[in-house]
Design a protein around this motif. Structure first.
Motif, PDB file in Angstrom:
ATOM      1  N   LEU A 130      -1.004  14.746   9.182  1.00  0.00           N
ATOM      2  CA  LEU A 130      -1.131  15.940  10.031  1.00  0.00           C
ATOM      3  C   LEU A 130      -2.584  16.411  10.070  1.00  0.00           C
ATOM      4  O   LEU A 130      -3.111  16.751  11.140  1.00  0.00           O
ATOM      5  CB  LEU A 130      -0.219  17.055   9.509  1.00  0.00           C
ATOM      6  CG  LEU A 130      -0.188  18.335  10.313  1.00  0.00           C
ATOM      7  CD1 LEU A 130       0.259  18.058  11.743  1.00  0.00           C
ATOM      8  CD2 LEU A 130       0.711  19.352   9.648  1.00  0.00           C
ATOM      9  N   LEU A 131      -3.254  16.417   8.909  1.00  0.00           N
ATOM     10  CA  LEU A 131      -4.659  16.822   8.882  1.00  0.00           C
ATOM     11  C   LEU A 131      -5.528  15.862   9.698  1.00  0.00           C
ATOM     12  O   LEU A 131      -6.478  16.287  10.362  1.00  0.00           O
ATOM     13  CB  LEU A 131      -5.151  16.903   7.440  1.00  0.00           C
ATOM     14  CG  LEU A 131      -4.615  18.081   6.621  1.00  0.00           C
ATOM     15  CD1 LEU A 131      -4.997  17.932   5.159  1.00  0.00           C
ATOM     16  CD2 LEU A 131      -5.144  19.383   7.194  1.00  0.00           C
ATOM     17  N   ARG A 132      -5.215  14.586   9.667  1.00  0.00           N
ATOM     18  CA  ARG A 132      -5.974  13.611  10.465  1.00  0.00           C
ATOM     19  C   ARG A 132      -5.797  13.877  11.955  1.00  0.00           C
ATOM     20  O   ARG A 132      -6.742  13.774  12.734  1.00  0.00           O
ATOM     21  CB  ARG A 132      -5.537  12.188  10.131  1.00  0.00           C
ATOM     22  CG  ARG A 132      -6.056  11.699   8.802  1.00  0.00           C
ATOM     23  CD  ARG A 132      -5.616  10.285   8.532  1.00  0.00           C
ATOM     24  NE  ARG A 132      -6.025   9.862   7.202  1.00  0.00           N
ATOM     25  CZ  ARG A 132      -5.567   8.800   6.588  1.00  0.00           C
ATOM     26  NH1 ARG A 132      -4.661   8.018   7.183  1.00  0.00           N
ATOM     27  NH2 ARG A 132      -5.985   8.498   5.386  1.00  0.00           N
ATOM     28  N   GLU A 133      -4.568  14.206  12.352  1.00  0.00           N
ATOM     29  CA  GLU A 133      -4.310  14.517  13.761  1.00  0.00           C
ATOM     30  C   GLU A 133      -5.106  15.748  14.196  1.00  0.00           C
ATOM     31  O   GLU A 133      -5.680  15.780  15.285  1.00  0.00           O
ATOM     32  CB  GLU A 133      -2.817  14.747  13.992  1.00  0.00           C
ATOM     33  CG  GLU A 133      -1.992  13.485  13.948  1.00  0.00           C
ATOM     34  CD  GLU A 133      -0.500  13.769  14.130  1.00  0.00           C
ATOM     35  OE1 GLU A 133      -0.146  14.855  14.667  1.00  0.00           O
ATOM     36  OE2 GLU A 133       0.301  12.911  13.738  1.00  0.00           O
ATOM     37  N   ALA A 146       0.860  -1.190   0.000  1.00  0.00           N
ATOM     38  CA  ALA A 146       0.000   0.000   0.000  1.00  0.00           C
ATOM     39  C   ALA A 146       0.894   1.236   0.000  1.00  0.00           C
ATOM     40  O   ALA A 146       1.911   1.268   0.698  1.00  0.00           O
ATOM     41  CB  ALA A 146      -0.897  -0.003   1.225  1.00  0.00           C
ATOM     42  N   PRO A 147       0.534   2.236  -0.780  1.00  0.00           N
ATOM     43  CA  PRO A 147       1.367   3.444  -0.805  1.00  0.00           C
ATOM     44  C   PRO A 147       1.345   4.137   0.562  1.00  0.00           C
ATOM     45  O   PRO A 147       0.336   4.125   1.263  1.00  0.00           O
ATOM     46  CB  PRO A 147       0.719   4.317  -1.885  1.00  0.00           C
ATOM     47  CG  PRO A 147      -0.663   3.776  -2.049  1.00  0.00           C
ATOM     48  CD  PRO A 147      -0.612   2.329  -1.646  1.00  0.00           C
ATOM     49  N   ALA A 148       2.468   4.699   0.913  1.00  0.00           N
ATOM     50  CA  ALA A 148       2.578   5.393   2.198  1.00  0.00           C
ATOM     51  C   ALA A 148       1.693   6.634   2.186  1.00  0.00           C
ATOM     52  O   ALA A 148       1.580   7.328   1.180  1.00  0.00           O
ATOM     53  CB  ALA A 148       4.030   5.791   2.457  1.00  0.00           C
ATOM     54  N   THR A 149       1.053   6.870   3.324  1.00  0.00           N
ATOM     55  CA  THR A 149       0.193   8.042   3.442  1.00  0.00           C
ATOM     56  C   THR A 149       1.074   9.284   3.539  1.00  0.00           C
ATOM     57  O   THR A 149       2.003   9.330   4.346  1.00  0.00           O
ATOM     58  CB  THR A 149      -0.689   7.916   4.697  1.00  0.00           C
ATOM     59  OG1 THR A 149      -1.368   6.670   4.659  1.00  0.00           O
ATOM     60  CG2 THR A 149      -1.689   9.044   4.776  1.00  0.00           C
ATOM     61  N   PRO A 150       0.792  10.295   2.725  1.00  0.00           N
ATOM     62  CA  PRO A 150       1.600  11.530   2.772  1.00  0.00           C
ATOM     63  C   PRO A 150       1.528  12.181   4.161  1.00  0.00           C
ATOM     64  O   PRO A 150       0.527  12.064   4.874  1.00  0.00           O
ATOM     65  CB  PRO A 150       0.957  12.427   1.713  1.00  0.00           C
ATOM     66  CG  PRO A 150       0.170  11.510   0.833  1.00  0.00           C
ATOM     67  CD  PRO A 150      -0.212  10.338   1.680  1.00  0.00           C
ATOM     68  N   GLU A 151       2.598  12.868   4.496  1.00  0.00           N
ATOM     69  CA  GLU A 151       2.696  13.449   5.833  1.00  0.00           C
ATOM     70  C   GLU A 151       1.651  14.534   6.075  1.00  0.00           C
ATOM     71  O   GLU A 151       1.144  14.680   7.190  1.00  0.00           O
ATOM     72  CB  GLU A 151       4.105  14.021   6.047  1.00  0.00           C
ATOM     73  CG  GLU A 151       4.388  14.292   7.500  1.00  0.00           C
ATOM     74  CD  GLU A 151       5.868  14.483   7.761  1.00  0.00           C
ATOM     75  OE1 GLU A 151       6.174  15.341   8.593  1.00  0.00           O
ATOM     76  OE2 GLU A 151       6.675  13.786   7.144  1.00  0.00           O
ATOM     77  N   ASP A 152       1.306  15.293   5.041  1.00  0.00           N
ATOM     78  CA  ASP A 152       0.299  16.342   5.235  1.00  0.00           C
ATOM     79  C   ASP A 152      -1.071  15.734   5.538  1.00  0.00           C
ATOM     80  O   ASP A 152      -1.846  16.278   6.327  1.00  0.00           O
ATOM     81  CB  ASP A 152       0.237  17.278   4.027  1.00  0.00           C
ATOM     82  CG  ASP A 152      -0.046  16.552   2.724  1.00  0.00           C
ATOM     83  OD1 ASP A 152       0.123  15.320   2.673  1.00  0.00           O
ATOM     84  OD2 ASP A 152      -0.431  17.236   1.746  1.00  0.00           O
TER      85      ASP A 152
END
Length: 136
Positions: A124-127, A115-121
């Protein structure tokens, strides 16, 4: 885009080349299985069941050939050639079995794409979203 360049693009796709290779290998494999059935399996079956070596000659005669007084054939024999049908069915079943086993082994060896890695942005938005949900 001209027709020739479109054709080059179409041919250069991996799927078309893979399909062509698969067809060629499948045709060659079909010949191998047919030779196996015709040369080894069917003579053994014919010998065991009726004492003759050719299953493809098995038939049910509906009307025998008609001969004239000189022994020359006037009307051809009418027969149902079920031996040839059985031989063709066995060819098909063996080819289908080997293809099934090959695909089963191929799928076992092939690893699923990671699975492709989830982008860091996005993380951050999920947090931030989760923090806002927990706020009174």
């Amino acid at each position: 885009m001209g027709m020739i360049s479109e054709f080059k693009e179409f041919i250069s796709r991996g799927n078309v080349v893979d399909l062509a290779v698969g067809v060629v290998i499948g045709a060659a494999f079909g010949k191998i299985v047919t030779a196996l059935v015709d040369g080894i399996v069917m003579p053994v079956i014919g010998f065991v069941t009726q004492g003759n070596a050719s299953v493809s000659d098995w038939r049910y005669v509906l009307r025998p050939a008609q001969l004239d007084s000189a022994g020359k054939e006037v009307a051809a024999e009418v027969a149902v050639r079920y031996g040839l049908f059985l031989q063709t069915v066995l060819d098909f079943l063996l080819i289908a079995l080997v293809i099934f086993l090959f695909l089963k082994a191929y799928n076992r060896v092939r690893k699923p794409a990671p699975a492709p890695a989830t982008p860091e942005d996005v993380l951050l938005l999920r947090e931030i979203r989760d923090a806002l949900k927990n706020k009174p």
